[in-house]
Design an enzyme around this catalytic site. Structure first.
Site, PDB file in Angstrom:
ATOM      1  N   GLU A 118       0.873 124.369  59.568  1.00 57.90           N
ATOM      2  CA  GLU A 118      -0.310 125.083  60.078  1.00 57.90           C
ATOM      3  C   GLU A 118      -1.108 125.565  58.839  1.00 57.90           C
ATOM      4  O   GLU A 118      -2.260 125.275  58.363  1.00 57.90           O
ATOM      5  CB  GLU A 118       0.010 126.440  60.826  1.00 57.90           C
ATOM      6  CG  GLU A 118       0.415 126.043  62.294  1.00 57.90           C
ATOM      7  CD  GLU A 118       1.184 127.039  62.933  1.00 57.90           C
ATOM      8  OE1 GLU A 118       1.792 127.738  62.345  1.00 57.90           O
ATOM      9  OE2 GLU A 118       1.208 126.886  64.339  1.00 57.90           O
TER      10      GLU A 118
ATOM     11  N   ASP B  97       2.024 119.945  63.492  1.00 59.97           N
ATOM     12  CA  ASP B  97       2.169 120.756  64.625  1.00 59.97           C
ATOM     13  C   ASP B  97       1.643 119.792  65.546  1.00 59.97           C
ATOM     14  O   ASP B  97       0.381 119.634  65.694  1.00 59.97           O
ATOM     15  CB  ASP B  97       1.564 122.087  64.492  1.00 59.97           C
ATOM     16  CG  ASP B  97       1.656 122.971  65.719  1.00 59.97           C
ATOM     17  OD1 ASP B  97       2.199 122.635  66.549  1.00 59.97           O
ATOM     18  OD2 ASP B  97       1.290 124.037  65.583  1.00 59.97           O
TER      19      ASP B  97
ATOM     20  N   ASP C 139       7.585 107.947  85.840  1.00 66.45           N
ATOM     21  CA  ASP C 139       7.731 108.406  84.551  1.00 66.45           C
ATOM     22  C   ASP C 139       8.015 109.926  84.885  1.00 66.45           C
ATOM     23  O   ASP C 139       7.400 110.558  85.730  1.00 66.45           O
ATOM     24  CB  ASP C 139       6.600 108.431  83.519  1.00 66.45           C
ATOM     25  CG  ASP C 139       6.167 106.997  83.623  1.00 66.45           C
ATOM     26  OD1 ASP C 139       7.299 106.141  83.455  1.00 66.45           O
ATOM     27  OD2 ASP C 139       4.912 106.696  83.360  1.00 66.45           O
TER      28      ASP C 139
ATOM     29  N   GLU D 179       6.766 120.899  63.901  1.00 68.46           N
ATOM     30  CA  GLU D 179       7.265 122.191  64.245  1.00 68.46           C
ATOM     31  C   GLU D 179       7.889 122.156  65.525  1.00 68.46           C
ATOM     32  O   GLU D 179       8.859 123.388  65.902  1.00 68.46           O
ATOM     33  CB  GLU D 179       5.779 122.740  64.487  1.00 68.46           C
ATOM     34  CG  GLU D 179       5.821 124.284  64.497  1.00 68.46           C
ATOM     35  CD  GLU D 179       4.724 125.382  65.193  1.00 68.46           C
ATOM     36  OE1 GLU D 179       3.394 125.308  64.460  1.00 68.46           O
ATOM     37  OE2 GLU D 179       4.846 125.650  66.219  1.00 68.46           O
TER      38      GLU D 179
ATOM     39  N   LEU E 192       0.964 120.253  68.834  1.00 72.30           N
ATOM     40  CA  LEU E 192       0.013 120.770  69.846  1.00 72.30           C
ATOM     41  C   LEU E 192       0.028 122.282  69.640  1.00 72.30           C
ATOM     42  O   LEU E 192       0.766 123.146  70.211  1.00 72.30           O
ATOM     43  CB  LEU E 192       0.385 120.491  71.343  1.00 72.30           C
ATOM     44  CG  LEU E 192      -0.826 120.453  72.353  1.00 72.30           C
ATOM     45  CD1 LEU E 192      -1.891 119.313  71.722  1.00 72.30           C
ATOM     46  CD2 LEU E 192      -0.397 119.956  73.650  1.00 72.30           C
TER      47      LEU E 192
HETATM   48  P1  AHM Z   1       2.221 127.916  68.416  1.00 69.12           P
HETATM   49  O1  AHM Z   1       2.334 127.093  67.170  1.00 69.12           O
HETATM   50  O2  AHM Z   1       3.570 128.261  68.917  1.00 69.12           O
HETATM   51  O3  AHM Z   1       1.225 127.328  69.371  1.00 69.12           O
HETATM   52  O4  AHM Z   1       1.591 129.219  67.513  1.00 69.12           O
HETATM   53  C1  AHM Z   1       0.591 129.136  66.863  1.00 69.12           C
HETATM   54  C2  AHM Z   1      -0.454 130.044  67.378  1.00 69.12           C
HETATM   55  C3  AHM Z   1      -1.892 129.677  66.726  1.00 69.12           C
HETATM   56  O5  AHM Z   1      -2.725 128.474  67.218  1.00 69.12           O
HETATM   57  C4  AHM Z   1      -2.598 131.118  66.946  1.00 69.12           C
HETATM   58  O6  AHM Z   1      -3.481 131.366  65.811  1.00 69.12           O
HETATM   59  C5  AHM Z   1      -1.391 131.915  66.984  1.00 69.12           C
HETATM   60  O7  AHM Z   1      -0.089 131.408  67.327  1.00 69.12           O
HETATM   61  C6  AHM Z   1      -1.810 133.124  68.100  1.00 69.12           C
HETATM   62  O8  AHM Z   1      -0.629 133.897  68.104  1.00 69.12           O
HETATM   63  P2  AHM Z   1      -0.744 135.457  68.602  1.00 69.12           P
HETATM   64  O9  AHM Z   1      -0.675 135.226  70.010  1.00 69.12           O
HETATM   65  O10 AHM Z   1       0.414 136.235  67.919  1.00 69.12           O
HETATM   66  O11 AHM Z   1      -2.088 136.085  68.352  1.00 69.12           O
HETATM   67 MG    MG Z   2       1.648 125.884  65.940  1.00 68.56          MG
END
Ligand code: AHM
Ligand code: MG
Length: 338
Positions: A274, A115, A63, A92, A117
């Site tokens: 989120e 979302d 895979d 997302e 992950l």
């Molecule tokens: P992602 O969906 O691209 O992983 O971004 C979301 C994440 C959240 O889990 C977290 O609270 C935030 O981005 C952290 O952002 P920063 O690094 O700007 O503080």
């Molecule tokens: Mg996110």
């Protein structure tokens, strides 16, 4: 030993709480639980990626190895496509929503936003990540394909929402609008077992959670509030993985903030994937969730799938206190220049 209640058993029992419930939402929640177990298995193997093969290469089983967030996305989409209870998905990770054709000729009445992950930049360093999901009843005609309007609903229209935290243990927390319950995965039997019944967020907590590295990029009143948290000797905790930060806030009390910055003038986090699902859970546990305009998150109009929103969420007294601070210190029309 107390009798174990599994997620499946709990969901089926809860179905009776709803008049005219036909089992479709129950089936959908169960399918999300199955997808969470599959994603969990892969997240736990993440550290072995160099042994099992790097991204884009074929692994020992032939895979192709995928980036974990795309793997989680594909698995959730697969499980929901085969569920028969979901007519569309917005993720997302995908630019546009994905209509799902009827399974066995049945018209499904729910759409799911997720979302797959969240916080995935943390995977390579063994820090917890999570999956966030929300379920809406479709607005378009049941006989045709789903439409954009099915996804652009307010948080107040959510039928169910939840998250899975792949942490020191894996926990699935969800609400259908009648309280919040948490289920910890017992890896030995492969079942999510009820571990946190009827979660209530403490009125206050000892933690504030914000990326303080952006301090100088926040509006003045937000800086004042953060100074106040520090003055009050609150402890700062910021994992940078929203599901983890919200889970701690839910269980131990506190406040989580992602305000507007110069880089993200409307906030960074996504309203659909989120903010709304997590606001629904926190409100159901007795907490509050507002934006930096001091409006309730769940009442915000959604105009586009990937809309960003500012968020202040957590213990009710702390969110109220923050609101009072902003009202006191805000200078009408003044924003930090980009
Ligand atoms: P992602 O969906 O691209 O992983 O971004 C979301 C994440 C959240 O889990 C977290 O609270 C935030 O981005 C952290 O952002 P920063 O690094 O700007 O503080
Ligand atoms: Mg996110």
């Amino acid at each position: 030993m107390n009798r174990i209640i599994t997620l499946d058993e709990f969901i089926i029992k809860k179905q009776k709480d709803f008049d005219f419930a036909s089992g479709e939402l129950t089936g959908l929640l169960r399918d999300i639980g199955v997808a969470a177990k599959i994603v969990n298995r892969e997240v736990n193997k993440a550290g072995l990626v160099n042994i099992l093969g790097t991204e884009g290469e074929a692994n020992a089983s032939g895979d192709t190895v995928q980036k974990l967030d795309m793997y989680a996305n594909d698995k959730l989409i697969d499980c929901l496509k085969n569920s028969g209870e979901c007519c569309g998905i917005a993720s997302e990770e995908n630019e546009d929503f994905i209509p799902i054709p009827p399974v066995a000729g049945k018209d499904a009445k729910y759409v799911v936003v997720f979302d797959p992950l969240d916080g995935s930049s943390n995977i390579d360093v063994n820090v917890s990540v999570g999956t966030i999901f929300g379920i809406y009843r479709r607005k378009s005609k049941a006989s045709g394909p789903c439409e954009l309007q099915d996804f652009l609903q307010k948080g107040t229209d959510l039928v169910a929402a939840g998250y899975v935290l792949y942490g020191t243990s894996t926990i699935l927390v969800y609400t259908t609008g009648r309280g919040v319950n948490g289920f910890t995965l017992d890896p030995t039997i492969g079942e999510f077992c009820l571990s946190h019944r009827d979660i209530k967020i403490p009125n206050r907590g000892n933690y504030y959670s914000v990326n303080q590295g952006y301090y100088l990029k926040f509006d003045v009143e937000m800086r004042r509030y953060i100074d106040h948290c520090s003055d009050m000797n609150l402890r700062m905790r910021y994992i940078g993985s929203m599901v983890s930060d919200i889970h701690r806030t839910l269980l131990q009390g506190g406040i989580f903030l992602y305000p507007n910055t110069r880089k993200y003038p409307k906030g960074k986090l996504r309203l659909l994937y989120e903010c709304n699902p997590l606001a629904f859970i926190v409100e159901q546990a007795g907490g509050k969730a507002i934006n930096t305009n001091l409006e309730r998150i769940m009442e915000q109009d959604a105009h586009e799938l990937h809309q960003r929103e500012t968020i202040v969420i957590g213990s009710p007294e702390m969110v109220d206190e923050m609101k009072a601070f902003i009202e006191r210190y805000s200078i009408p029309g003044y924003k930090v220049e980009g």
